[in-house]
Design a protein around this motif. Structure first.
Motif, PDB file in Angstrom:
ATOM      1  N   GLU A 213       0.817  -1.212   0.000  1.00 50.75           N
ATOM      2  CA  GLU A 213       0.000   0.000   0.000  1.00 50.75           C
ATOM      3  C   GLU A 213       0.854   1.267   0.000  1.00 50.75           C
TER       4      GLU A 213
ATOM      5  N   ARG B 242       5.057   7.477   0.227  1.00 51.65           N
ATOM      6  CA  ARG B 242       3.709   7.899  -0.161  1.00 51.65           C
ATOM      7  C   ARG B 242       2.692   6.763  -0.027  1.00 51.65           C
ATOM      8  N   HIS B 243       1.461   7.168   0.265  1.00 48.24           N
ATOM      9  CA  HIS B 243       0.313   6.270   0.310  1.00 48.24           C
ATOM     10  C   HIS B 243      -0.768   6.863  -0.579  1.00 48.24           C
ATOM     11  N   ARG B 244      -1.060   6.159  -1.683  1.00 44.51           N
ATOM     12  CA  ARG B 244      -2.039   6.639  -2.657  1.00 44.51           C
ATOM     13  C   ARG B 244      -1.715   8.062  -3.131  1.00 44.51           C
ATOM     14  N   GLY B 245      -0.439   8.317  -3.281  1.00 45.28           N
ATOM     15  CA  GLY B 245      -0.002   9.613  -3.764  1.00 45.28           C
ATOM     16  C   GLY B 245       0.243  10.641  -2.682  1.00 45.28           C
ATOM     17  N   ASP B 246      -0.305  10.422  -1.496  1.00 43.52           N
ATOM     18  CA  ASP B 246      -0.139  11.387  -0.402  1.00 43.52           C
ATOM     19  C   ASP B 246       1.210  11.175   0.280  1.00 43.52           C
TER      20      ASP B 246
END
Length: 289
Positions: A35, A49-53
């Motif tokens: 993830e 990063r996580h999902r782009g964040d």
């Protein structure tokens, strides 16, 4: 923010997540390695990063094992080497999750342990078995929850159990079978301090003591001898979070360490361990600030 890098979102992980959030009033993310992504910005900087964040955790808690061992340890190693603060890092997780490394560390630190051999062919397996005498124990090099552990009572059984392993050019651990009561002892260590001990009695198969395999438990008295041995083992592995498995050798009257687990259960059968761990995390964060 605190990141728990986990194998999967188990009850233990979710309980720790909730307790950290409510007690320390911080944001907590519990994520599996897949993830996340690492981006190398330049020679001196990476971004997580996580999902782009973008994530900028104050602390990362390593809780990966089994099928997420390699991915988890790779991430933890890079993050640690790039200045992130990691509790339960790749080094102590890697040592604790490997049976022969486990044995080697215990021997190197002079901690009473069970003789263990790493074997990759039948000729050596038969020779070592004759030295140990039957019964003996076979264990996979990497494993948890009692998976793949077998008690071997004869040469014929040894040959049968190792045929596929050796034909695939794989290796296995052979371990002395200690004369012991029908139980072992698990000591939970948090922040290098033993906090709780319990007996794990043999389960339905008459050999394996893992609670996940149907074993039952009773609280054990955490006396100074047991406490000292467990803490010494945790320190040897540089494992601030540890489940130290210990056996009582009837023949010598000695306590011996079977292995050190760096991702032990922290809820059942003693849920106060979660609060102890959260208090330890709070201390680490205060030291950082």
């Amino acid at each position: 923010m605190i990141l728990i890098l986990c194998r999967e979102k188990t009850f233990d992980v979710l309980t720790l997540d909730k307790e950290l959030t409510s007690t320390l009033n911080v944001d907590v993310l519990s994520l599996m390695p897949n993830e996340l992504s690492l981006e190398f910005m330049d020679q001196k900087k990476i971004s997580l990063r996580h999902r782009g964040d973008l994530l900028e955790p104050e602390l990362i808690i390593g809780w990966t094992s089994l099928h997420q061992k390699d991915n988890g340890n790779t991430l933890l190693s890079i993050l640690r080497k790039n200045g992130y603060k990691v509790l339960n890092n790749d080094e102590n997780l890697g040592l604790a999750q490997n049976k022969i490394l486990n044995s080697s560390i215990l021997r190197a630190y002079g901690i009473p342990n069970i003789r263990t051999f790493l074997v990759g062919n039948l000729t050596d397996a038969v020779r070592i078995a004759s030295e140990l005498s039957y019964p003996l124990v076979l264990k996979p090099l990497i494993g948890a929850k009692g998976e793949g552990i077998r008690k071997i009572s004869s040469k014929e059984q040894l040959i049968d159990e190792t045929e596929v392993i050796f034909s695939n050019n794989e290796m296995i651990c052979m371990q002395e079978c200690i004369n012991k009561p029908e139980r072992d002892i698990r000591v939970r260590v948090i922040g290098y301090k033993a906090e709780f001990a319990f007996y794990r009695f043999v389960g339905p198969d008459g050999f394996i003591t893992n609670l996940s395999k149907g074993s039952h438990w009773e609280e054990a008295h955490l006396d100074e001898t047991l406490r000292s041995l467990a803490e010494k083992a945790a320190i040897a592995f540089n494992a601030p979070i540890a489940g130290v498995d210990i056996v009582e050798d009837i023949d010598t009257g000695e306590l011996k360490v079977i292995e050190v687990n760096a991702t032990p259960a922290i809820t059942w059968p003693y849920e106060k361990t979660v609060k102890t761990l959260v208090s330890y995390v709070e201390t680490l964060l205060k030291e950082e600030n």
